[in-house]
Each structure stands twice: as C-alpha cells, then as structure tokens.
Design an enzyme around this catalytic site. Structure first.
Site, PDB file in Angstrom:
ATOM      1  NE  ARG A 120      -4.867  -6.275  -3.685  1.00  0.00           N
ATOM      2  CZ  ARG A 120      -5.142  -5.880  -2.107  1.00  0.00           C
ATOM      3  NH1 ARG A 120      -5.897  -6.279  -1.462  1.00  0.00           N
ATOM      4  NH2 ARG A 120      -4.778  -4.601  -2.019  1.00  0.00           N
ATOM      5  CB  THR A 124     -12.647  -5.071  -8.141  1.00  0.00           C
ATOM      6  OG1 THR A 124     -12.457  -6.449  -8.241  1.00  0.00           O
ATOM      7  CG2 THR A 124     -13.554  -4.525  -9.601  1.00  0.00           C
ATOM      8  CG  ASP A 216       2.211  -4.946  -4.025  1.00  0.00           C
ATOM      9  OD1 ASP A 216       2.877  -5.828  -4.448  1.00  0.00           O
ATOM     10  OD2 ASP A 216       1.216  -3.866  -4.827  1.00  0.00           O
ATOM     11  CG  ASP A 219       4.716  -3.325  -7.046  1.00  0.00           C
ATOM     12  OD1 ASP A 219       4.610  -4.245  -7.502  1.00  0.00           O
ATOM     13  OD2 ASP A 219       3.787  -3.029  -6.281  1.00  0.00           O
TER      14      ASP A 219
END
Ligand code: PRP
Ligand code: URA
Length: 225
Positions: A120, A124, A216, A219
């Site tokens: 991603r 945006t 995330d 991560d």
C-alpha cells in the site's frame, strides 16, 4: 457464522451476507486477542497467524469438491473421498500473506502456490504491484487468496482482478481481520468471491488501518518496525 452479534455485524457490513463467513469459535477468538496485543512478539505473532489460518481454513475450504476412490484398509475394502480435480491454488499477497500460505500448505501439501507482491502506498493507501507469479491453468483450479488484513480492500480487489484476468473463476478469500470498507470494496467488484474472516472489526482510521485491528501485519510478522 455463529452468534447473533456476529450475524448482525455481517448483515450491517455486507451487501451480500451470504458471501461472508466470520468464524465464531472460542479458540479463534482467544488467538485473535493475542494477535491484537501490541506486546506479542513477532515469533509468537507468526505462530498465531498460522494457527488462526489453520482453524479458519477449515471453513474457507469446506466447499472443495471430492470424489470417491477405492481404498483397502487393514480390515476391508471400501470407497472413500479424495479431493477432485487439479490441485488448488493458494495465492498469498506479499508480504503478510506468506505465513498464511505456509499454514495452508500443511493442510494441502499438493497445493500450488501463487505470489502477488502488493504494497500500500503510504500516502494514497492504493496498492502498488511489484511481483506476480501464478501457477499454470488457473482457470481449472479452486483458488484461495490469503492476506491477513482486509482494510480498504484495495489490495484484495487488485489481487482478484489479477486472478480473474489469469482465468480463475472459482475464487475464495481468507483473511484474519476484515472491516466493512474492505468487504464492500470486494463485493462491489467481485460479488461472487466468498470471504472468510476470523474477525470482523468495525472501521478504519484516517491512516486506513483497521480499528481496533492488530496494527501493520507485515511489520509485526517480520519484525520490521
Ligand atoms: C497490508 C496487508 C494487505 C493490505 C491491506 O499489506 O497485508 O495486503 O495491507 O490493506 P488494504 O485492504 O487497504 O489494501 P501492506 O500493504 O502493508 O504490505 P506488506 O505486507 O508488505 O507490509
Ligand atoms: N494493513 C495492515 O497491515 N493493517 C491494517 O490495519 C490495514 C492494512
């Protein structure tokens, strides 16, 4: 789908609730809580992702076709079911989908694996493709797309666009946590795709992270932050 609360949440989140399964099971719920906990280290987080994948894949793969073959047990001859057709394709969205692929391969060792590299864009939130490798004959395989997070749905929709362009028509998606925005995006563009989730969260924040979510996924799986 299980409890009334889950059913109501799915009905509120989806245009087509029949195409959503939220696995309602105490073991799944317990493990999701551990995934959410920000103090869970990467080693445990990876393991939990795999365990939740195994528990939810049971539902996501319930439709796989079977046919009977003869088998001789130590006691008698009989007919017993095996999976039909070409080996299913398990397609993981990189990076985070990789751990789910590994879990599914323990259930379907003869499965063929596809990789779609999508990240991603931080500004945006739109997916950017950087890698694509799919098994041959996608049009003849049952396809399971896996990614732990269904957030805006941008990555899932792009992955599904790629899979359908490759000829796949029998596609299901398995995610660990989803939200109404992601479900809506997938159902708008790919209404035939059945989505199985381990948890349905209420919303996205202004960074397009699922709330409460787990942060995330990539991560946390790979310890990159
Ligand atoms: C995460 C996740 C999904 C995507 C979901 O990947 O694994 O692929 O975000 O978000 P969306 O529904 O809004 O598209 P990310 O882009 O962070 O890449 P990574 O796995 O490489 O960290
Ligand atoms: N990607 C993630 O890893 N987590 C989110 O909450 C949203 C997108």
């Amino acid at each position: 789908m299980g409890s009334d609360t889950t059913e109501a949440a799915v009905a509120a989140a989806a245009h087509n609730p029949d195409r959503i399964t939220v696995v309602d099971h105490p073991l799944v719920a317990h493990k999701i809580t551990m995934l959410r906990d920000e103090t869970t280290p990467s080693s445990a987080f990876r393991m939990l992702c795999q365990e939740v994948t195994l528990l939810t894949a049971y539902e996501a793969l319930r439709h796989l076709p079977v046919h009977n073959v003869p088998v001789k047990t130590p006691v008698a001859e009989t007919e017993s079911p095996v999976l039909s057709g070409l080996a299913p394709a398990i397609v993981g969205i990189l990076r985070a989908g990789l751990v789910m692929v590994e879990a599914i391969l323990t259930l379907i060792p003869h499965g063929r694996v596809g990789h779609l590299g999508l990240y991603r864009d931080p500004e945006t939130h739109q997916p950017v493709e950087y890698y694509r490798k799919l098994p041959e004959n996608m049009d003849q395989r049952e396809v399971l797309l896996v990614d732990p997070m269904l957030a805006t749905g941008g990555s899932a929709v792009q992955a599904l666009d790629i899979l359908t362009a490759a000829g796949a028509s029998d596609i299901r998606m398995l995610s660990i946590i989803g939200c109404p925005e992601g479900i809506a995006a997938v159902q708008e563009r790919h209404p035939d795709v059945h989505i199985t989730l381990a948890a349905l969260d209420p919303r996205l924040n202004d960074q397009a992270y699922i709330v409460p979510g787990l942060g995330d996924a990539g991560d946390r799986i790979y310890g990159t932050k």
